[in-house]
Enzyme design. Sequence first.
Site, PDB file in Angstrom:
ATOM      1  N   TYR A  78       0.831  -1.209   0.000  1.00 39.58           N
ATOM      2  CA  TYR A  78       0.000   0.000   0.000  1.00 39.58           C
ATOM      3  C   TYR A  78       0.864   1.256   0.000  1.00 39.58           C
ATOM      4  O   TYR A  78       0.599   2.217  -0.713  1.00 39.58           O
ATOM      5  CB  TYR A  78      -0.922  -0.006   1.225  1.00 39.58           C
ATOM      6  CG  TYR A  78      -2.021   1.029   1.147  1.00 39.58           C
ATOM      7  CD1 TYR A  78      -3.280   0.689   0.662  1.00 39.58           C
ATOM      8  CD2 TYR A  78      -1.795   2.339   1.552  1.00 39.58           C
ATOM      9  CE1 TYR A  78      -4.277   1.626   0.572  1.00 39.58           C
ATOM     10  CE2 TYR A  78      -2.794   3.294   1.462  1.00 39.58           C
ATOM     11  CZ  TYR A  78      -4.036   2.929   0.971  1.00 39.58           C
ATOM     12  OH  TYR A  78      -5.027   3.864   0.876  1.00 39.58           O
ATOM     13  N   PHE A 130      -6.659  20.431 -24.734  1.00 40.90           N
ATOM     14  CA  PHE A 130      -7.293  19.154 -25.049  1.00 40.90           C
ATOM     15  C   PHE A 130      -8.678  19.153 -24.388  1.00 40.90           C
ATOM     16  O   PHE A 130      -8.909  19.899 -23.449  1.00 40.90           O
ATOM     17  CB  PHE A 130      -6.415  18.014 -24.518  1.00 40.90           C
ATOM     18  CG  PHE A 130      -6.974  16.662 -24.805  1.00 40.90           C
ATOM     19  CD1 PHE A 130      -7.079  16.208 -26.111  1.00 40.90           C
ATOM     20  CD2 PHE A 130      -7.403  15.833 -23.780  1.00 40.90           C
ATOM     21  CE1 PHE A 130      -7.605  14.955 -26.380  1.00 40.90           C
ATOM     22  CE2 PHE A 130      -7.930  14.583 -24.046  1.00 40.90           C
ATOM     23  CZ  PHE A 130      -8.033  14.142 -25.351  1.00 40.90           C
ATOM     24  N   ASP A 131      -9.595  18.325 -24.860  1.00 42.93           N
ATOM     25  CA  ASP A 131     -10.986  18.428 -24.365  1.00 42.93           C
ATOM     26  C   ASP A 131     -11.117  18.235 -22.847  1.00 42.93           C
ATOM     27  O   ASP A 131     -11.812  19.008 -22.182  1.00 42.93           O
ATOM     28  CB  ASP A 131     -11.953  17.525 -25.143  1.00 42.93           C
ATOM     29  CG  ASP A 131     -11.570  16.048 -25.162  1.00 42.93           C
ATOM     30  OD1 ASP A 131     -10.483  15.710 -24.664  1.00 42.93           O
ATOM     31  OD2 ASP A 131     -12.360  15.238 -25.669  1.00 42.93           O
ATOM     32  N   ASP A 221       1.368  19.895 -20.800  1.00 48.37           N
ATOM     33  CA  ASP A 221       0.478  18.752 -20.940  1.00 48.37           C
ATOM     34  C   ASP A 221       1.300  17.794 -21.797  1.00 48.37           C
ATOM     35  O   ASP A 221       1.387  17.928 -23.016  1.00 48.37           O
ATOM     36  CB  ASP A 221      -0.817  19.189 -21.632  1.00 48.37           C
ATOM     37  CG  ASP A 221      -1.780  18.029 -21.827  1.00 48.37           C
ATOM     38  OD1 ASP A 221      -1.348  16.868 -21.701  1.00 48.37           O
ATOM     39  OD2 ASP A 221      -2.959  18.287 -22.112  1.00 48.37           O
ATOM     40  N   ALA A 223       1.468  14.547 -22.639  1.00 46.10           N
ATOM     41  CA  ALA A 223       1.025  13.233 -23.127  1.00 46.10           C
ATOM     42  C   ALA A 223       1.916  12.651 -24.230  1.00 46.10           C
ATOM     43  O   ALA A 223       2.217  11.469 -24.226  1.00 46.10           O
ATOM     44  CB  ALA A 223      -0.419  13.315 -23.605  1.00 46.10           C
ATOM     45  N   LYS A 264      -0.549   7.471 -23.374  1.00 47.54           N
ATOM     46  CA  LYS A 264       0.041   7.884 -24.668  1.00 47.54           C
ATOM     47  C   LYS A 264       1.522   7.490 -24.622  1.00 47.54           C
ATOM     48  O   LYS A 264       1.830   6.312 -24.716  1.00 47.54           O
ATOM     49  CB  LYS A 264      -0.146   9.391 -24.893  1.00 47.54           C
ATOM     50  CG  LYS A 264      -1.449   9.976 -24.381  1.00 47.54           C
ATOM     51  CD  LYS A 264      -2.671   9.494 -25.127  1.00 47.54           C
ATOM     52  CE  LYS A 264      -3.971   9.889 -24.446  1.00 47.54           C
ATOM     53  NZ  LYS A 264      -4.138  11.274 -24.069  1.00 47.54           N
ATOM     54  N   HIS A 456     -19.526  14.823 -26.665  1.00 43.43           N
ATOM     55  CA  HIS A 456     -19.237  13.889 -27.755  1.00 43.43           C
ATOM     56  C   HIS A 456     -19.220  12.432 -27.301  1.00 43.43           C
ATOM     57  O   HIS A 456     -19.467  11.537 -28.089  1.00 43.43           O
ATOM     58  CB  HIS A 456     -17.903  14.240 -28.434  1.00 43.43           C
ATOM     59  CG  HIS A 456     -16.752  14.375 -27.482  1.00 43.43           C
ATOM     60  ND1 HIS A 456     -16.610  15.467 -26.646  1.00 43.43           N
ATOM     61  CD2 HIS A 456     -15.712  13.570 -27.222  1.00 43.43           C
ATOM     62  CE1 HIS A 456     -15.510  15.311 -25.929  1.00 43.43           C
ATOM     63  NE2 HIS A 456     -14.939  14.170 -26.250  1.00 43.43           N
TER      64      HIS A 456
HETATM   65  C1  LIG Z   1      -5.252  12.025 -23.505  1.00 42.76           C
HETATM   66  C2  LIG Z   1      -4.890  13.397 -23.185  1.00 42.76           C
HETATM   67  C3  LIG Z   1      -5.229  13.981 -21.969  1.00 42.76           C
HETATM   68  C4  LIG Z   1      -6.073  13.267 -20.916  1.00 42.76           C
HETATM   69  O1  LIG Z   1      -5.505  12.102 -20.480  1.00 42.76           O
HETATM   70  P1  LIG Z   1      -6.392  10.823 -20.046  1.00 42.76           P
HETATM   71  O2  LIG Z   1      -5.350   9.838 -19.669  1.00 42.76           O
HETATM   72  O3  LIG Z   1      -7.198  10.424 -21.224  1.00 42.76           O
HETATM   73  O4  LIG Z   1      -7.231  11.242 -18.897  1.00 42.76           O
HETATM   74  C5  LIG Z   1      -4.834  15.262 -21.754  1.00 42.76           C
HETATM   75  N1  LIG Z   1      -4.139  15.952 -22.664  1.00 42.76           N
HETATM   76  C6  LIG Z   1      -3.788  15.427 -23.848  1.00 42.76           C
HETATM   77  C7  LIG Z   1      -3.021  16.234 -24.830  1.00 42.76           C
HETATM   78  C8  LIG Z   1      -4.154  14.138 -24.155  1.00 42.76           C
HETATM   79  O5  LIG Z   1      -3.828  13.633 -25.347  1.00 42.76           O
END
Ligand SMILES: *Cc1c(COP(=O)(O)O)cnc(C)c1O
Length: 464
Positions: A78, A130-131, A221, A223, A264, A456
């Site tokens: 844990y 990003f969304d 961000d 990813a 990603k 969406h």
């Molecule tokens: C996928 C993504 C996110 C969100 O990540 P999740 O793991 O899907 O919650 C944020 N920013 C970018 C650029 C992404 O491609």
Amino acid sequence: MSSDHKTFRTVIEPFTIKSVEPLRLTTKEERIGILEEAKHNLFKIKSQDVIIDLLTDSGTGAMSSEQWAAIMRGDESYAGSLSFQRFEAAVQDLMGFKNVIPTHQGRAAERILFSVMCKPGDVVPNNTHFDTTRANVEFQHAEARDLVINEGLDPQSRHPFKGNMDPEKLEETIKDVGVDRIPLCMLTITNNSGGGQPVSMGNVKAVKAVLDKYGIPLYFDAARFAENAYFIKLREPGYEEIPVKEIVREMMGYADGCTMSAKKDGMVNIGGFLCTNSDVLAQQEKDLLILTEGFPTYGGLAGRDLDAIAVGLTEVVQEDYLKYRLAEARYLGEHLAEIGYPIVQPPGGHAVYIDAKELLPHIPPLQYPGQSLSTAFFLEGGIRTVEIGSVMFGKIDEKTGVETPGHMELVRLALPRRTHTQSHIDYVVEVARELYDKRASLRGYKITKQPKFLRHFSAEFSPI
Ligand SMILES: *Cc1c(COP(=O)(O)O)cnc(C)c1O
């Protein structure tokens, strides 16, 4: 796959396949029924009803044998597990941030970051949110503002770094809004919603220079940080000979922290993290983490997940992998462009984006040309893509009910990591060719049901 410009040899998949997953080949008749059942929303379709799933590259890739071995090493204690120590060391070795906080995926990192840093009325600049990032900023009653360079909004512009933020727009925003209302600035690398386009090192420095004048922190961000770094190596003078890992380290060195979706460039099926150099913020973030994600040494993940990320982070910066990764997107992009598809040029790292507004000029933005094209890809070939346009980014005014369309009407064909072979991609190109000849017969959609946030994912549609 596309040939290597130096050797003129085919860029091959730099792996062999050890475990396979069968595909169920559906007929067009079946797919008509499947689509109706799903209310024309591709998110509502079952995976066994999809032949080639290009919905997303998020968590859909194949792990390596080393990652599966790491899964067995997972320490499920844990608190203070060995898995956490290996994960933390891998992130710090690659990115250099002081505090590393695991989360179950990227959006959990976003929610915690913005909960801690934003207050109502704040403005968060980004190249393009990003969304989920936008939704998490807005959930704090703050404004998510996109300041990408103008070339980034022009699908045909061949600028090598279309993900760049406009430093002048940034400075104007800061002066206009006031420093007190800008708690942080974000840069999305690569710029997913803008076509998977990279941000140059020069731009990171320029943005950082503006932010330093006002004492505003910079967060990535992150990813697709490795794809971004490889684009820098390929396209930015002075970086040709620098190992990707060093480019990553330099990039991260300009930031105060990052949010990361490990689904990603973490090369895993689930996971994420939040980094910050601030101990004060890290403490507040861990307090929130415990409330919803879990103890700070696992953050909503199993120990084995943390180990898989630790290995994934070493594999994603291997240049043979990145060369193949970008070649796959380029191969698909070049073939679609050859057929006549208007695509976002040049192709990004993880996906090819078709400009549905230009392809289907007979369908107005508020009849969702991207939705029309993506459902057609499914009907014709069982290929699942995703609309990134007015379905995703259209905004309905709460008072008047009037809808404003998004900036662009794109359909994204995202490539899961290490998952498809070249003949899968060739099949996609064949379906695209047949569809191109039928494009004038495609019809628009209206939305018959929708939620308030991230519509969406669950909206229902009917063809016009
Ligand atoms: C996928 C993504 C996110 C969100 O990540 P999740 O793991 O899907 O919650 C944020 N920013 C970018 C650029 C992404 O491609």
